[in-house]
Scaffold this motif. Structure first.
Motif, PDB file in Angstrom:
ATOM      1  N   ASP A  89       1.153  -0.895  -0.378  1.00  0.00           N
ATOM      2  CA  ASP A  89      -0.588  -0.367  -0.192  1.00  0.00           C
ATOM      3  C   ASP A  89       1.050   1.248   0.131  1.00  0.00           C
ATOM      4  OD1 ASP A  89       0.660   0.320   2.544  1.00  0.00           O
ATOM      5  OD2 ASP A  89      -0.906   0.016   4.007  1.00  0.00           O
ATOM      6  N   SER A  91       2.426   2.733   2.349  1.00  0.00           N
ATOM      7  CA  SER A  91       3.493   2.897   4.099  1.00  0.00           C
ATOM      8  C   SER A  91       3.823   1.506   3.601  1.00  0.00           C
ATOM      9  CB  SER A  91       2.374   2.694   4.674  1.00  0.00           C
ATOM     10  OG  SER A  91       2.153   3.870   4.927  1.00  0.00           O
ATOM     11  N   VAL A  92       3.338   0.168   3.063  1.00  0.00           N
ATOM     12  CA  VAL A  92       4.184  -0.509   3.524  1.00  0.00           C
ATOM     13  C   VAL A  92       5.124  -1.467   1.992  1.00  0.00           C
ATOM     14  CG1 VAL A  92       4.499  -3.147   5.161  1.00  0.00           C
ATOM     15  CG2 VAL A  92       3.466  -0.277   5.795  1.00  0.00           C
ATOM     16  N   HIS A 275       0.522  -1.765  11.401  1.00  0.00           N
ATOM     17  CA  HIS A 275       0.678  -0.931  10.429  1.00  0.00           C
ATOM     18  C   HIS A 275       1.397   0.184  10.461  1.00  0.00           C
ATOM     19  CE1 HIS A 275      -0.132   1.273   6.463  1.00  0.00           C
ATOM     20  NE2 HIS A 275      -0.857   0.624   6.010  1.00  0.00           N
ATOM     21  N   THR A 278      -2.035   3.461  10.174  1.00  0.00           N
ATOM     22  CA  THR A 278      -3.573   3.249  10.766  1.00  0.00           C
ATOM     23  C   THR A 278      -3.135   2.398  11.686  1.00  0.00           C
ATOM     24  OG1 THR A 278      -3.153   1.212   9.871  1.00  0.00           O
ATOM     25  CG2 THR A 278      -3.881   2.802   8.846  1.00  0.00           C
ATOM     26  N   VAL A 282      -1.740  -6.414  11.631  1.00  0.00           N
ATOM     27  CA  VAL A 282      -1.909  -6.574   9.973  1.00  0.00           C
ATOM     28  C   VAL A 282      -0.732  -8.088  10.560  1.00  0.00           C
ATOM     29  CG1 VAL A 282      -2.345  -4.529   8.594  1.00  0.00           C
ATOM     30  CG2 VAL A 282       0.148  -5.136   9.262  1.00  0.00           C
TER      31      VAL A 282
END
Length: 318
Positions: A89, A91-92, A275, A278, A282
């Motif tokens: 996504d 960010s990751v 995460h 957020t 995850v």
């Protein structure tokens, strides 16, 4: 490792790095430029990939000429191991590292490590926050920004990241589950190895394990490390008399039950953490690779999946 180190003399100040290297090493310009290009040259302790860079007074130049008995100019394997994206996504990015690929560049070469490949895929630097051994396969996570990388690193540093590894070991009398609480220290008699023992002043290391299959030829184990030390799982299992199959450094057998163990059969199957954007939990999972999957198939087992939970009654890290 074979290397050459020298300090820039007065007469060399202001000259291009490539020119000085050629004179110091007695090598043709083309070979010098290749050494610089593959990342085998350091100036002032930092990797330099610019043969035209001008040298300053008293700078220390180091050239890696051999690493593991191999020249950094040796051709890379024709087909590098394949890696795959498991999740991505803004960010990751979580990827499945193949066995045989280093997590980050070695001293003598750049371009063929996982961090290089992921950075090329992203078209910007990838924020590596944890590492797997070269022969270990499985989940590796990267931050896509400095903020995400810092947050992910904190999950590992503070022990909040949960990890599940799978391994095949030789047949040995192991309890069905247990906790290995043995400090780790470098083995002075065997360079490159760590020993798990209370006899030395080592660093704390804690591993919870569960035996998934106990056969006459091999065992399959689930490993839940509560600390993240170098070679922790390999050294802990060796201390129990159950080195991982294919792990020649720690005495693991190359075959078991008619099946080959072509590398250290250790796989980072799952990773759970918060995460970085957020804060939600995850979980990333990597399919069991073919070499280890053959052992699961022979045992008639399906590899564990889902949430990473400690066996009942086993203490974890506070």
């Amino acid at each position: 490792m074979k290397r050459r180190t020298f300090r820039v003399e007065t007469a060399q100040v202001g000259l291009p790095l490539g020119e000085v290297l050629g004179a110091e090493l007695g090598l043709p310009r083309e070979e010098v430029e290749r050494l610089v290009a593959v990342g085998a040259v350091y100036v002032g302790g930092r990797r330099s990939r610019d043969a035209s860079a001008r040298l300053g007074a008293q700078q220390v130049v180091t050239v890696v000429l051999e690493e593991g008995g191999v020249s950094p100019l040796a051709a890379a394997p024709a087909s590098a191991p394949e890696w795959r994206v498991l999740f991505e996504d803004e960010s990751v990015i979580a990827v499945d590292k193949p066995a045989g690929m280093t997590a980050q560049p070695t001293e003598g070469r750049v371009g063929d490590s996982l961090v290089d490949r992921v950075g090329a895929y992203l078209k910007r630097p990838a924020g590596l926050v944890h590492r797997l051994d070269r022969e270990t396969s499985g989940v590796t996570v990267f931050g896509k920004s400095s903020e995400a990388t810092s947050a992910l690193a904190g999950e590992f540093r503070e022990g909040r990241a949960r990890k599940r590894y799978l391994a095949a070991v030789g047949p040995v009398a192991l309890p069905s589950q247990g906790t290995i609480d043995l400090p780790l220290s470098k083995d002075p008699s065997r360079p490159g190895r760590w020993r798990a023992s209370r006899a030395a002043n080592g660093i704390p290391a804690l591993t919870v394990y569960r035996v998934l299959h106990a056969g006459a030829d091999f065992h399959l184990v689930e490993l839940l490390p509560q600390t993240g030390r170098t070679h922790q799982l390999r050294a802990h299992l060796t201390a129990l008399g159950a080195p991982i199959l294919g792990d020649s450094r720690y005495g693991g057998a190359a075959r078991a039950g008619g099946l080959a163990a072509p590398r250290c059969l250790l796989h980072a199957q799952a990773l759970e953490l918060a995460h970085p954007r957020t804060g939600a939990s995850v979980r990333f999972e990597a399919p069991v690779p073919e070499d280890l999957a053959r052992f699961f198939s022979t045992a008639g087992l399906v590899a564990p999946s889902g949430p990473i939970l400690l066996p009942s009654g086993q203490p974890g890290r506070e």
